[in-house]
Motif scaffolding. Structure first.
Motif, PDB file in Angstrom:
ATOM      1  N   TYR A  26       0.841  -1.201   0.000  1.00 14.80           N
ATOM      2  CA  TYR A  26       0.000   0.000   0.000  1.00 14.80           C
ATOM      3  C   TYR A  26       0.876   1.250   0.000  1.00 14.80           C
ATOM      4  O   TYR A  26       1.761   1.396   0.845  1.00 14.80           O
ATOM      5  CB  TYR A  26      -0.884  -0.027   1.246  1.00 14.80           C
TER       6      TYR A  26
ATOM      7  N   TYR B 128      -0.832  12.166   0.229  1.00 11.95           N
ATOM      8  CA  TYR B 128      -1.697  13.092   0.941  1.00 11.95           C
ATOM      9  C   TYR B 128      -1.205  14.508   0.689  1.00 11.95           C
ATOM     10  O   TYR B 128      -0.021  14.741   0.477  1.00 11.95           O
ATOM     11  CB  TYR B 128      -1.659  12.847   2.455  1.00 11.95           C
TER      12      TYR B 128
ATOM     13  N   MET C 267      -6.799  21.873   7.411  1.00 14.84           N
ATOM     14  CA  MET C 267      -7.508  20.839   6.624  1.00 14.84           C
ATOM     15  C   MET C 267      -6.998  19.443   6.934  1.00 14.84           C
ATOM     16  O   MET C 267      -7.519  18.464   6.413  1.00 14.84           O
ATOM     17  CB  MET C 267      -7.337  21.115   5.122  1.00 14.84           C
ATOM     18  N   GLY C 268      -5.984  19.322   7.732  1.00 21.71           N
ATOM     19  CA  GLY C 268      -5.459  18.008   8.031  1.00 21.71           C
ATOM     20  C   GLY C 268      -4.786  17.376   6.826  1.00 21.71           C
ATOM     21  O   GLY C 268      -4.277  18.069   5.937  1.00 21.71           O
ATOM     22  N   LEU C 269      -4.814  16.064   6.779  1.00 21.42           N
ATOM     23  CA  LEU C 269      -4.212  15.302   5.689  1.00 21.42           C
ATOM     24  C   LEU C 269      -5.330  14.769   4.811  1.00 21.42           C
ATOM     25  O   LEU C 269      -6.175  14.010   5.263  1.00 21.42           O
ATOM     26  CB  LEU C 269      -3.393  14.140   6.262  1.00 21.42           C
TER      27      LEU C 269
ATOM     28  N   PHE D 254       2.688  14.617   1.249  1.00 18.68           N
ATOM     29  CA  PHE D 254       3.305  13.496   1.956  1.00 18.68           C
ATOM     30  C   PHE D 254       2.970  12.193   1.250  1.00 18.68           C
ATOM     31  O   PHE D 254       1.815  11.941   0.888  1.00 18.68           O
ATOM     32  CB  PHE D 254       2.795  13.411   3.400  1.00 18.68           C
TER      33      PHE D 254
ATOM     34  N   PHE E  18       5.500   7.571   6.860  1.00 15.53           N
ATOM     35  CA  PHE E  18       5.469   8.777   6.033  1.00 15.53           C
ATOM     36  C   PHE E  18       6.867   9.192   5.596  1.00 15.53           C
ATOM     37  O   PHE E  18       7.847   9.013   6.335  1.00 15.53           O
ATOM     38  CB  PHE E  18       4.853   9.941   6.811  1.00 15.53           C
ATOM     39  N   GLY E  19       6.931   9.765   4.396  1.00 15.52           N
ATOM     40  CA  GLY E  19       8.128  10.473   3.987  1.00 15.52           C
ATOM     41  C   GLY E  19       8.193  11.825   4.671  1.00 15.52           C
ATOM     42  O   GLY E  19       7.270  12.218   5.389  1.00 15.52           O
TER      43      GLY E  19
ATOM     44  N   GLN F  72     -10.040  21.907  17.493  1.00 19.43           N
ATOM     45  CA  GLN F  72      -9.073  22.130  16.425  1.00 19.43           C
ATOM     46  C   GLN F  72      -7.742  22.598  17.007  1.00 19.43           C
ATOM     47  O   GLN F  72      -6.679  22.242  16.521  1.00 19.43           O
ATOM     48  CB  GLN F  72      -9.613  23.168  15.443  1.00 19.43           C
ATOM     49  N   TYR F  73      -7.845  23.428  18.050  1.00 14.95           N
ATOM     50  CA  TYR F  73      -6.655  23.946  18.731  1.00 14.95           C
ATOM     51  C   TYR F  73      -6.859  23.827  20.238  1.00 14.95           C
ATOM     52  O   TYR F  73      -7.969  23.934  20.731  1.00 14.95           O
ATOM     53  CB  TYR F  73      -6.412  25.426  18.401  1.00 14.95           C
TER      54      TYR F  73
ATOM     55  N   GLN G  53      -6.293   4.646  14.235  1.00 14.84           N
ATOM     56  CA  GLN G  53      -4.892   4.918  14.510  1.00 14.84           C
ATOM     57  C   GLN G  53      -4.737   6.370  14.943  1.00 14.84           C
ATOM     58  O   GLN G  53      -5.533   7.223  14.564  1.00 14.84           O
ATOM     59  CB  GLN G  53      -4.049   4.660  13.256  1.00 14.84           C
TER      60      GLN G  53
ATOM     61  N   TYR H 288      -1.730   9.492  15.209  1.00 12.98           N
ATOM     62  CA  TYR H 288      -0.430   9.967  14.744  1.00 12.98           C
ATOM     63  C   TYR H 288      -0.129  11.312  15.391  1.00 12.98           C
ATOM     64  O   TYR H 288      -1.035  12.080  15.711  1.00 12.98           O
ATOM     65  CB  TYR H 288      -0.423  10.151  13.219  1.00 12.98           C
TER      66      TYR H 288
ATOM     67  N   GLN I   3       2.317  14.801  14.762  1.00 12.42           N
ATOM     68  CA  GLN I   3       3.171  15.544  13.835  1.00 12.42           C
ATOM     69  C   GLN I   3       3.752  16.746  14.562  1.00 12.42           C
ATOM     70  O   GLN I   3       3.021  17.650  14.970  1.00 12.42           O
ATOM     71  CB  GLN I   3       2.382  16.004  12.605  1.00 12.42           C
TER      72      GLN I   3
ATOM     73  N   HIS J  86       6.893  15.335   9.860  1.00 18.19           N
ATOM     74  CA  HIS J  86       5.917  14.482   9.202  1.00 18.19           C
ATOM     75  C   HIS J  86       5.164  13.682  10.248  1.00 18.19           C
ATOM     76  O   HIS J  86       5.654  13.502  11.373  1.00 18.19           O
ATOM     77  CB  HIS J  86       6.612  13.553   8.199  1.00 18.19           C
ATOM     78  N   PRO J  87       3.961  13.184   9.935  1.00 22.17           N
ATOM     79  CA  PRO J  87       3.206  12.395  10.909  1.00 22.17           C
ATOM     80  C   PRO J  87       3.949  11.119  11.287  1.00 22.17           C
ATOM     81  O   PRO J  87       4.540  10.447  10.441  1.00 22.17           O
ATOM     82  CB  PRO J  87       1.906  12.074  10.162  1.00 22.17           C
TER      83      PRO J  87
ATOM     84  N   PHE K 139       3.435   7.530  13.564  1.00 27.01           N
ATOM     85  CA  PHE K 139       2.454   6.623  14.160  1.00 27.01           C
ATOM     86  C   PHE K 139       2.647   6.549  15.668  1.00 27.01           C
ATOM     87  O   PHE K 139       3.768   6.414  16.167  1.00 27.01           O
ATOM     88  CB  PHE K 139       2.635   5.250  13.525  1.00 27.01           C
TER      89      PHE K 139
ATOM     90  N   PHE L 238      -3.405  13.530  15.075  1.00 31.28           N
ATOM     91  CA  PHE L 238      -4.388  13.098  14.085  1.00 31.28           C
ATOM     92  C   PHE L 238      -4.910  11.710  14.430  1.00 31.28           C
ATOM     93  O   PHE L 238      -4.133  10.831  14.809  1.00 31.28           O
ATOM     94  CB  PHE L 238      -3.767  12.999  12.688  1.00 31.28           C
TER      95      PHE L 238
ATOM     96  N   VAL M 238      -6.903   4.888   3.895  1.00 25.84           N
ATOM     97  CA  VAL M 238      -6.832   5.471   5.235  1.00 25.84           C
ATOM     98  C   VAL M 238      -7.211   6.946   5.172  1.00 25.84           C
ATOM     99  O   VAL M 238      -6.575   7.724   4.454  1.00 25.84           O
ATOM    100  CB  VAL M 238      -5.424   5.303   5.829  1.00 25.84           C
ATOM    101  N   ILE M 239      -8.235   7.316   5.939  1.00 26.54           N
ATOM    102  CA  ILE M 239      -8.733   8.693   5.969  1.00 26.54           C
ATOM    103  C   ILE M 239      -8.375   9.316   7.316  1.00 26.54           C
ATOM    104  O   ILE M 239      -8.612   8.719   8.367  1.00 26.54           O
ATOM    105  CB  ILE M 239     -10.258   8.736   5.770  1.00 26.54           C
ATOM    106  N   PHE M 240      -7.831  10.526   7.254  1.00 33.93           N
ATOM    107  CA  PHE M 240      -7.411  11.227   8.457  1.00 33.93           C
ATOM    108  C   PHE M 240      -8.439  12.272   8.884  1.00 33.93           C
ATOM    109  O   PHE M 240      -9.124  12.860   8.051  1.00 33.93           O
ATOM    110  CB  PHE M 240      -6.079  11.941   8.208  1.00 33.93           C
ATOM    111  N   GLY M 241      -8.506  12.486  10.183  1.00 37.24           N
ATOM    112  CA  GLY M 241      -9.231  13.621  10.703  1.00 37.24           C
ATOM    113  C   GLY M 241      -8.430  14.890  10.502  1.00 37.24           C
ATOM    114  O   GLY M 241      -7.255  14.836  10.135  1.00 37.24           O
ATOM    115  N   PRO M 242      -9.026  16.064  10.772  1.00 34.77           N
ATOM    116  CA  PRO M 242      -8.332  17.334  10.539  1.00 34.77           C
ATOM    117  C   PRO M 242      -7.252  17.644  11.567  1.00 34.77           C
ATOM    118  O   PRO M 242      -6.448  18.556  11.362  1.00 34.77           O
ATOM    119  CB  PRO M 242      -9.447  18.365  10.609  1.00 34.77           C
TER     120      PRO M 242
END
Lengths: 114, 113
Positions: free
Chosen positions: A31, A35, A41-43, A90, A105-106, B9-10, B33, B35, B37, B42-43, B45, B88, B101-105
């Protein structure tokens, strides 16, 4: 192990120019995904792939193309850059499957389109 | 499609105070999951939760997965300046035989020394 390697780290383009963001991983992950990250807006998932020859769209695919000819590489192409594509990109990879754990992630590619 | 939401958000906290971020999905998740950052990074895990009602701890961090597997939380006890960053949550959206995989904001945490 290098993990996930992205190039370039920084790029400035003019509107209408094309370019390719490169992503390579050496962990034999099926996989791979791209992103984009924008403030607040997040990822957001652009495109992803579950193996060589298999790609699919994510949440925000318009303006981007991908292909997956090998397990290791997953380039992201911008055919005609627009200022709205200014963002941090990313690449991330993992083993395929429902509960197979973490995304690696890179370090990111920061793109500015003027 | 699936939506993953996070609140707040903050968050700005004094060092030593506790912090909690909440994650909600519009659909039932097979796993969730978390993460972290760091600014400019970068994010990375942190953890994966799979079972309904699961609770996992990593030192000062406590992660929970809701009974309905649609929500999760991350709680940090006695924050430190090293906790600064954006947190995240992420969940898989299943499509046919594979998932994306979908991330939250994200929740951005600032810690005031």
């Amino acid at each position: 192990n290098a993990g996930v390697t992205q190039t370039p780290k920084f790029q400035v383009l003019k509107t209408g120019q094309s370019m390719t963001l490169q992503c390579a991983q050496d962990m034999n992950h099926e996989y791979m995904s791209w992103y984009r990250q924008d403030p607040g807006m997040g990822l957001r998932l652009i495109h992803y792939s579950v193996g060589a020859g298999i790609t699919d769209q994510g949440e925000v695919p318009n303006g981007y193309n991908v292909s997956r000819s090998t397990t290791e590489d997953f380039p992201l192409r911008l055919l005609s850059a627009a200022p709205s594509q200014t963002s941090v990109y990313f690449c991330a990879s993992r083993l395929q499957g429902v509960n197979t754990g973490e995304l690696f992630f890179g370090e990111g590619s920061r793109l500015t389109v003027l | 499609g699936q939506q993953v939401m996070q609140i707040p958000q903050y968050q700005h906290v004094q060092e030593g105070e506790d912090f909690t971020t909440y994650c909600n999905s519009s659909t039932t998740l097979s796993n969730i999951q978390w993460y972290k950052q760091r600014p400019g990074g970068h994010p990375v895990f942190l953890i994966q939760l799979v079972k309904s009602g699961e609770v996992k701890k990593q030192k000062r961090l406590t992660f929970q997965f809701g009974e309905a597997k649609k929500n999760s939380s991350l709680h940090i006890t006695a924050t430190q300046t090293t906790d600064v960053g954006t947190y995240f949550c992420a969940g898989p959206e299943k499509k046919t035989s594979y998932d994306k995989v979908i991330f939250g904001p994200g929740t951005s945490l600032s810690v005031i020394p």
